[in-house]
Design an enzyme around this catalytic site. Structure first.
Site, PDB file in Angstrom:
ATOM      1  CG  ASN A  49      -0.534  -0.521   2.450  1.00 59.79           C
ATOM      2  OD1 ASN A  49       0.685  -0.965   2.548  1.00 59.79           O
ATOM      3  ND2 ASN A  49      -1.500  -0.728   3.281  1.00 59.79           N
ATOM      4  CB  CYS A  50       3.720   2.130   1.643  1.00 63.61           C
ATOM      5  SG  CYS A  50       3.393   2.074   3.309  1.00 63.61           S
ATOM      6  CB  ILE A 277     -15.870  -9.113  22.487  1.00 59.94           C
ATOM      7  CG1 ILE A 277     -16.636  -7.957  22.439  1.00 59.94           C
ATOM      8  CG2 ILE A 277     -16.400 -10.544  22.171  1.00 59.94           C
ATOM      9  CD1 ILE A 277     -17.630  -7.629  21.272  1.00 59.94           C
ATOM     10  N   PRO A 278     -14.390 -11.281  24.540  1.00 58.18           N
ATOM     11  CG  PRO A 278     -14.925 -12.898  26.280  1.00 58.18           C
ATOM     12  CD  PRO A 278     -15.537 -11.685  25.325  1.00 58.18           C
ATOM     13  CB  ALA A 282      -8.414  -5.538  17.034  1.00 61.64           C
ATOM     14  N   GLY A 284      -3.168  -3.170  13.974  1.00 60.87           N
ATOM     15  CA  GLY A 284      -2.989  -2.471  12.859  1.00 60.87           C
ATOM     16  C   GLY A 284      -3.827  -1.231  12.915  1.00 60.87           C
ATOM     17  CG  ASP A 285      -3.514   1.300   9.334  1.00 57.84           C
ATOM     18  OD1 ASP A 285      -2.002   1.178  10.040  1.00 57.84           O
ATOM     19  OD2 ASP A 285      -3.497   1.806   8.389  1.00 57.84           O
ATOM     20  CE  LYS A 434      33.696  18.467  17.465  1.00 56.62           C
ATOM     21  NZ  LYS A 434      34.241  20.208  17.920  1.00 56.62           N
TER      22      LYS A 434
END
Lengths: 551, 551
Positions: A49-50, A277-278, A282, A284-285, A434
């Site tokens: 998708n990227c 919910i047991p 989930a 991701g986005d 540096k």
């Protein structure tokens, strides 16, 4: 590690791509015999998708190369049961079943554990007349196909983009590279509004220099065929519109069964990615994560965290001692030959007075080696703990490296002064003895110990009004060439030892040069001579563009 | 911070460049009124020593650009009393005076504090007939001038370099780019002997591919005009010789007054950079530092640590609470279009059995975005603490970034599994959603938890002798194209689910592919099916070149 199941489990994954596929692959490696079924409502379970915007210009030539892993391979190599074009339409958590639609028919599938990786969907605003123009969003391959087809069939001369975030900028660049004129419209006063304004102004300028028409502080109030009417009163003649104003978690499935949702409808999960919910998890986005620096809830719709979360959930469901530690948010976007990157928090997200800011300007590698280019770096650290809170950078080369180093430092909870000690690969083609990241540590130490006292670009007008005298210690050529702060007195740093007595004794001083190094020398000297003196952090290189913008 | 001296102090610095000039500039900023005198025996107090080889090819065109800061500027801007061409010849610590020679005359200078930054000098070995050929070393501008003059006056067709460290390789590349044929002679079995052999073999191959004649495991036993006689019996016809076999601390001044010296004559200093003699301090290539990982004494003659030390000593002599924490040693060298980099410890420096090794192969950025190139990464971590001990990498692009990130992780005492959590700038032109550094964390977690059990390239022959069966899970095309481990059985990973029962049940197995990813999948599957199986870490990409070398 070997784990023995009492019985073969069925794991159902809703949504492929980063989070879902990372989960599935990792879970398979840890559990050879379980059944893993991946439902994907679109045609492709794994795609890049990227990479989508880059196919528009032809920079990524082959559409095929955006399809990361083929279903056939997933089946053969990972024994994954992949069902594309299969949309999960409901969950029955009591019976541990889902319903899905495939080829217009409805089917059921039971699960032992359910993984939601539905991601996010583009936000489409309500605009009068939006139905009068072809408009698109860009989130997946079918979206891309529609845009490519529109270009192929209609040969547009001008495209407008609403929303100047990462996707909007990538779209603008790639459309322009294809020879299409582009208007970019953004509600906020800045393009890349996730960045601080003195940084993002340079992205705006890069866009303008590359021929993009940028309309910030603006909105589309009405659309007629081929015409956008902007809030500013301007009219944009255009062939079609792409909307990229952001994404919203795609969480209807969970909402419908009363799962706990949070900000912007994101899914609330615990440390183990478990929803309220047991047996439903989930990643991701779509999920809300803790920002590791601020400890606040946030949505970070990026590929890297999604990948990590998918893998971690597989570990968790396989009994490994792993948990969701949250994210700090690190991102980058290419804008023609420039890169803009950020990690951690910006000033916009922080409370004034609780932090220090450092702006630096240095070369990506030794200036005497050919091809050196400038890096502008901003680092923010906590006034009390001295921990690094965030950094932003831009330039042509080496921007990703510096932000990745500082991101690592933030994750490791290093303080600003720890940056002094970091040891980087140094040879003239790669960096400087540096490095700019070391310099940030040096400046941080100076600020913490009061060796240097800085003021920021946004303090300038106030300080002028309060009667502070600004002293420009650059050369005459730089002052005339780059411009200067109005009302400032000019004494070249190399004449300061001789001429400092010309400075009125009763004035409080702000010294500046081009990048802040020479003015720091001047600050040290003048303070030793009894003046109350401050250094303009980042000096004229920071003040220049943003001061013109806000006027 | 403001510090009030009872009287103006005189600070004498012996030796400019990185350590001495960093000290002097920083000390000046903190102490406006003290006298600072810098003695430099050569003509230039500040020059880019790391840039010298690149002037030979003309890559750095202007000699002038190697002179970093001009004396006049140091005088005007920093009020430094710089005395070039002035060699300090003795110290009288009781009277706090030094003697120096300038224009053939001897002078004295008293000091309150004395800073020794004499650096290191090239080692020149005793070789029969060395007086019969023009030979050079390369450490400073006069050295460079001599080499450039030799090239200009004698138009050499062939130059030999003795010593294949960083300078030797940079010299080889730059002479070759100038059109001169180059022989590179190295005593050790590897070029870049500070690296581990399966990494440095690729540097050797890069040199050979670019037309350098490389003679490892070799020495010059005798020299006749235009001929080097090697230990191997080979003769090298050559026009002149450059010796780059290493440097030794230049510490005669301190040796003569009985200061404590350590390994290789390096100066022993305490946490405050103080030598064993009151009011005498030392920084830079001449001092012994603690390796922060092994806690052992070491010499790290590199520009970055020297710069840091100079600055820190200025802080210490100004009363700031700063101390010498030691170094880990991070370095990089360009070899034509390849980069070789290292941080921390190598396997060579460690005791077998105390650490784990990971070899990875991945692209520098998303493979579907144009221009992706391979990065080979080796990471070593402690078996007990899981702390990262060192890393080495090579490739065309992005090598510096990965080693800098891991160097930062080592400094922050991160463990190998912490690398999983790092969040990098990701967009297709810059990296992958799972960067190779993240992958190192993933593999590390697998090894720690026993999810994967790996063997190394140097175990292969032993395991074959012990009757282990090697299984090649690559495609037929890869096996035929790249070569394979002799005696290995071939089962394509995508046929493994169907064909695994062909594998003899009584054999212990080692699986391999090209990079180690597919073989890891095979390992997981075969272990679940009851086999005792190990993954060949880094697989054929690591084994290939080094196995040919050691045969």
């Amino acid at each position: 590690m070997r784990r023995i199941h009492m019985k073969k489990k069925t794991i159902v994954v809703v949504g492929g791509v980063a989070g879902g596929m990372s989960f599935a692959n990792r879970y398979r490696r840890l559990n050879i015999d379980d059944e893993i079924i991946v439902f994907e409502k679109g045609p492709f379970v794994s795609f890049a998708n990227c990479g989508l915007p880059y196919h528009i210009s032809g920079e990524i030539k082959s559409r095929q190369s955006l399809l990361v892993v083929k279903e056939e391979l997933l089946q053969k190599r990972f024994n994954l049961n992949v069902r594309s074009n299969s949309e999960v339409i409901s969950i029955n958590p009591e019976q541990k079943k889902i319903q899905y639609r495939s080829n217009q028919e409805i089917f059921e599938q039971s699960y032992d554990e359910l993984v939601i990786s539905t991601g996010a969907k583009p936000i489409v605003p309500t605009i009068e007349g939006l139905d009068r123009i072809p408009f698109f969003t860009l989130r997946n391959i079918p979206d891309l196909d529609k845009i490519m087809l529109q270009i192929k069939n209609h040969h547009p001369k001008h495209v407008s983009i609403l929303g100047a975030g990462f996707i909007g900028l990538e779209l603008a660049e790639n459309l322009k590279m294809r020879g299409i004129e582009v208007a970019l419209i953004e509600k906020s006063s800045d393009v890349l509004p996730v960045l601080d304004p003195e940084v993002s102004i340079h992205a705006k300028n890069a866009l303008i220099q590359n021929g993009i028409d940028v309309y910030t502080n603006n909105e589309i109030v009405k659309i007629d065929p081929n015409t956008l009417y902007l809030k500013s009163g301007q009219e944009v003649k255009t062939d079609f519109l792409i909307i990229s104003i952001g994404v919203a978690p795609d969480t209807t499935l969970l909402k419908n069964i009363g799962a706990n949702l949070g900000m912007k409808g994101g899914i609330i999960v615990d440390h183990n990615y478990q929803t309220s919910i047991p047996h439903i998890y989930a990643v991701g986005d779509a999920i809300i994560v803790k920002n590791q620096i601020s400890n606040q809830d946030t949505l970070i719709p990026l590929a890297s965290p999604a990948n990590r979360q998918g893998r971690q959930l597989a570990d968790i469901l396989s009994g490994l001692n792993v948990y969701n530690k949250g994210s700090i948010g690190t991102s980058i976007v290419k804008v023609f030959d420039m890169s803009f990157a950020s990690t951690g928090l910006t000033e916009k997200q922080l409370t004034k007075g609780t932090y220090h800011v450092i702006h630096l300007l240095a070369n990506d590698h030794a200036s005497y080696y050919p091809g050196a280019t400038s890096i502008h770096l901003k680092v923010i650290f906590d006034k009390m703990s001295h921990q690094i809170l965030g950094a932003q950078a831009f330039g042509q080369k080496g921007v990703d490296k510096r932000i990745d180093i500082i991101s690592t430092a933030i994750k490791a909870k290093l303080t600003i002064t720890d940056l002094q000690e970091l040891e980087f690969t140094y040879a003239p083609p790669y960096s400087s003895a540096k490095d700019i990241v070391n310099l940030a540590g040096y400046v941080g130490q100076n600020i913490i110990l009061g060796i240097s006292q800085s003021v920021q670009w946004y303090d300038v007008e106030m300080l002028k009004n309060e009667g502070y005298l600004f002293i420009d210690v650059r050369s005459f050529i730089e002052r005339e060439g780059f411009g200067y702060i109005e009302g400032s007195m000019h004494i070249d740093i190399d004449e300061l030892y001789l001429r400092y007595q010309e400075i009125p004794k009763d004035k409080k001083l702000v010294v500046y040069c081009q990048s802040g190094t020479r003015s720091y020398n001047a600050e040290r000297f003048l303070r030793a001579k009894g003046f109350e003196v401050y250094n303009l952090d980042g000096s004229y290189s920071v003040y220049d563009q943003i001061s013109k913008e806000i006027k």
